[in-house]
Write an enzyme that holds these catalytic residues in place. Structure first.
Site, mmCIF file in Angstrom:
data_model
loop_
_atom_site.group_PDB
_atom_site.id
_atom_site.type_symbol
_atom_site.label_atom_id
_atom_site.label_comp_id
_atom_site.label_asym_id
_atom_site.label_seq_id
_atom_site.Cartn_x
_atom_site.Cartn_y
_atom_site.Cartn_z
ATOM 1 N N ASP A 431 38.047 -14.744 4.734
ATOM 2 C CA ASP A 431 38.525 -13.538 5.394
ATOM 3 C C ASP A 431 37.376 -12.785 6.061
ATOM 4 O O ASP A 431 36.263 -12.715 5.530
ATOM 5 C CB ASP A 431 39.203 -12.643 4.348
ATOM 6 C CG ASP A 431 39.734 -11.357 4.924
ATOM 7 O OD1 ASP A 431 40.645 -11.436 5.772
ATOM 8 O OD2 ASP A 431 39.250 -10.281 4.542
ATOM 9 N N GLU A 484 38.317 -17.018 9.450
ATOM 10 C CA GLU A 484 38.936 -15.982 10.270
ATOM 11 C C GLU A 484 37.783 -15.219 10.929
ATOM 12 O O GLU A 484 37.209 -14.308 10.345
ATOM 13 C CB GLU A 484 39.791 -15.026 9.431
ATOM 14 C CG GLU A 484 40.521 -14.007 10.297
ATOM 15 C CD GLU A 484 40.717 -12.658 9.627
ATOM 16 O OE1 GLU A 484 41.455 -11.849 10.187
ATOM 17 O OE2 GLU A 484 40.110 -12.406 8.574
#
EC number: 2.4.1.18
Length: 755
Positions: A431, A484
């Site tokens: 993330d 990401e």
């Protein structure tokens, strides 16, 4: 037995122990050799009497020097397995002496590797481990807290009183203590005293299980009790090039996919009922599904939809539901909201038996400030930087790991190995990688510190990500590591030995934003924004991209996918079907967030479950069936995935018809030479007799049409396929004359003849 000097020294040592200021209890307690005899000293706060149990009776210990240090002299070393009887308030019990065990749990090699940042299995040493020392069963506690004055284990075993079980400080800032008779399921924390005397109660950073929020204690748990049945899957996975496979991921949040009623509690195997975990304060009548219930309900659902993988939003233990799991406090523990670690192992095991891989969201970029977590862990900024300009995300209210510290980096890299080894996961999605890579991420001028070259790149974070990916693929060559990363940082999916970050996939955030912007435009004005659709191919081969329509796009007032679409309901459904089909035919692996597969209407809410009632309506059933068929077609047609990262795999036929908002292209597969023709019409008008150039004459079967009646469309199409005709167009000598349904995507496959 003791001289007056020894008496004064022992009284002073006892006072330090009583005030939780001692870092060397083994230098005072347990068997101590004094010249040619032995002294046995037992630390037992608030005890009335202590006796040493002998084969032929017992020997009373006295406390002349400190009321809580009970001692006696012996002719021989009693070893470590002796037992004592303890009396408190008229109640007597028998136990082993924790300070009889002088074993050093963290050996020299362990300490060396940890200090280097290269102990990939440090969780085999750190944390709470059920073990047997000298035939005595108990738990070895091991913690890294180099700045602490003292550390104690507190828990049910000592009424949460830090005076009872002070730990021994070892080299390298390691603290250890073996406590006999502790068992699986017992609660514990560490009570840490800083050099300034402040007291902090901390959960175990390496704890393998924690209490259900809002409780914060760690739980003694076992590591290797589960019997795996997925050996065939694991062997095959690590022999396979994952990028040369179809990958279609169902991203989901376990706690908000589906709830149950508190009136129907989970029934354990022994017939007892499990205490329900309420899903939300505002809905106390609902509870989370357990890992076993999710195994029964979620896995068949995902299999029926045809997805190859499930991606779970973070399931590491976290205190706040509203963080969605992205503010982790228990890095080595699956959240107890849904059950036990072994129940999660069984969930993964069942996924593998059904042919479904499991990807976890992993959050090494930041951590919360909760008092029981990593923040200011031992009275100093241990896991984070002290300077908030590099150690704090003010906008998120979280802290940033100090990647330059070897032991901190080791904590994270070993955590990665832990999840793959202990839970057999198949991949991670990291993330917010951009927040790690840039020192000025979400920071105004003057609130960040440039690197040594004067730039904004975070070299320590780069080195950490490279190390993490290198170690991951060293241990698990068939793993997926997905970034990401929302910027144009170069080399995200390039191997580390070529200077890249070492991920093997990167979310294509540019494609996602361009396509959502495009589909939110009134179709009559899309002709002025054709570049939104075509631009992604210009950079498609700079990284190994994964297309994602994720949770981030259906929260914070952004609307769910269906309600982003303009027009009436019919157009919303048709637009949604067209976008999904274009996504499945565009180069790149796929990730779709839960609810999009049937046209969820409401924004995602972590405290609610999905709108399953919508499946009572045909248009929503149609979108779900479309996803089922897209996944089936995707997996059966290598042209849609085999050359995702090879320029041969995609060829425009025509991308310039912005007047009609029509695009056409081929997806090709290099090993067999097979190809598919894809034609998309992004207006609500039917285009009859629309010519599309094709490279070879023959019959082209219409193998997919988003406007089919079964999906909720108008059923406009081409009667199952078309023969090409001789017609020079799009630089080809043959063409298909097609009927393009409104807001649709067609997929056609070449066959030499209709049969």
């Amino acid at each position: 037995m003791s001289t007056s000097i020894n008496i004064d020294w022992l009284a002073n040592e006892g006072q330090k122990l009583a005030e939780c200021r001692h870092d060397n209890p083994l230098g005072v307690l347990g068997p101590q050799q004094i010249e040619n005899k032995w002294a046995l000293r037992v630390w037992m706060p608030e005890a009335d009497a202590v006796n040493l149990l002998l084969k032929d009776g017992k020997k009373k210990l006295t406390n002349p020097n400190h009321p809580w240090i009970f001692e006696t002299s012996l002719e021989e070393n009693p070893g470590s397995s002796y037992q004592i009887s303890v009396e408190r308030a008229g109640i007597s019990h028998t136990q082993n002496d924790p300070w009889a065990f002088r074993h050093e749990w963290m050996g020299e090699i362990d300490r060396h590797l940890f200090a280097e940042g290269n102990h990939h299995h440090i969780w085999r040493r750190m944390g709470a481990h059920q073990t047997k020392l000298d035939l005595v069963e108990g738990v070895m506690f091991c913690l890294w807290a180099p700045n602490a004055r003292s550390v104690s284990v507190i828990g049910d075993m000592n009424s949460w009183d830090g005076r009872h079980h002070p730990m021994q400080k070892r080299l390298g800032g390691i603290w250890e203590l073996f406590i006999p008779h502790i068992k699986k399921g017992d609660l514990y924390k560490y009570e840490i005293r800083s050099q300034e005397g402040h007291c902090y109660e901390k959960a175990d950073p390496y704890g393998f299980q924690h209490e259900v929020r809002p409780a914060q204690s760690s739980i003694v748990s076992t590591l290797d009790s589960y019997k795996w049945k997925d050996q065939k899957w694991m062997t095959q996975r690590d022999k396979t090039d994952q990028l040369n496979k179809p990958i279609s991921v169902y991203e989901m949040h376990l706690g908000s996919w589906m709830h149950s009623s508190n009136k129907t509690p989970y029934i354990e195997k022994d017939g007892s009922t499990r205490e329900p975990v309420p899903a939300a304060d505002l809905k106390p009548e609902t509870r989370f599904l357990t890992y076993p219930e999710l195994t029964e309900k979620l896995i068949p659902y995902v299999k029926a939809r045809g997805f190859t993988h499930i991606e779970l939003m973070p399931i590491s233990e976290h205190p706040f539901d509203g963080s969605w799991g992205y503010q982790v406090t228990g890095w080595y523990a699956p959240t107890s909201r849904y059950g036990t670690p072994d129940e999660f192992r069984a969930f993964v095991d069942t996924c593998h038996s059904e042919g479904i891989g499991v990807i976890l969201d992993w959050v090494p970029g930041h951590f919360p400030k909760d008092e029981h977590g990593l923040a200011f862990f031992d009275g100093k900024h241990l896991y984070e930087h002290a300077d908030p300009r590099i150690g704090e995300h003010k906008e998120w209210g979280t802290l940033i790991f100090n990647y330059s510290r070897n032991e901190v980096r080791n904590f994270l890299v070993a955590n990665l190995v832990y999840w793959f080894e202990q839970f057999h996961i198949d991949g991670i999605r990291v993330d917010a990688v951009a927040s790690m890579l840039y020192k000025d991420y979400l920071r105004p001028e003057g609130e960040w510190i440039p690197n040594e070259d004067g730039g904004n790149e975070n070299f320590e974070a780069v080195n950490f990500l490279q190390q993490a990916n290198h170690v991951l693929f060293q241990h698990f060559p068939g793993a997926l590591s997905i970034a990401e990363e929302s910027t144009t940082w170069s080399g995200v999916t390039k191997p580390t030995d070529m200077g890249g970050l070492g991920f093997n996939l990167k979310w294509n955030m540019g494609w996602m934003h361009d396509m959502l912007d495009y589909f939110e435009i009134d179709p009559w004005f899309r002709q002025f924004h054709q570049n939104n659709v075509t631009f992604s191919i210009c950079y498609n081969y700079t990284e190994n991209f994964m297309l994602s329509l994720s949770h981030d796009e259906v929260v914070h007032g952004k609307s769910h996918l269906l309600h982003k679409m303009p027009g009436d309901d019919w157009k919303k459904y048709a637009n949604t079907r067209a976008l999904l089909a274009y996504m499945w035919t565009h180069p790149g692996k796929k990730t779709l967030f839960m609810g999009m597969e049937f046209g969820q209407r409401q924004e995602w809410n972590v405290w609610d479950d999905l709108q399953w009632e919508l499946l009572e309506h045909d248009p929503h059933k149609g979108i779900q069936l479309l996803i089922d068929d897209l996944n089936c077609l995707y997996k059966s047609q290598p042209a849609l995935w085999k050359d995702d990262f090879n320029e041969y795999g995609f060829q425009w036929i025509d991308c310039k018809d912005n007047t009609n908002s029509v695009i056409s292209f081929m997806r090709r597969e290099s090993s067999t030479g097979e190809w598919l023709v894809v034609v998309a019409n992004f207006t609500p008008e039917t285009h009859a007799n629309y010519k599309v150039g094709v490279p070879v004459s023959g019959y082209y079967a219409e193998i997919f049409n988003t406007d089919a009646k079964k999906y909720g469309g108008s059923n406009t199409g081409n009667l199952g396929g078309k023969y090409s005709t001789e017609w020079n167009i799009h630089e080809y000598e043959n063409a298909l004359e097609l009927s393009l349904p409104p807001l649709s995507v067609l997929i056609l496959k070449y066959r030499k003849n209709k049969k």
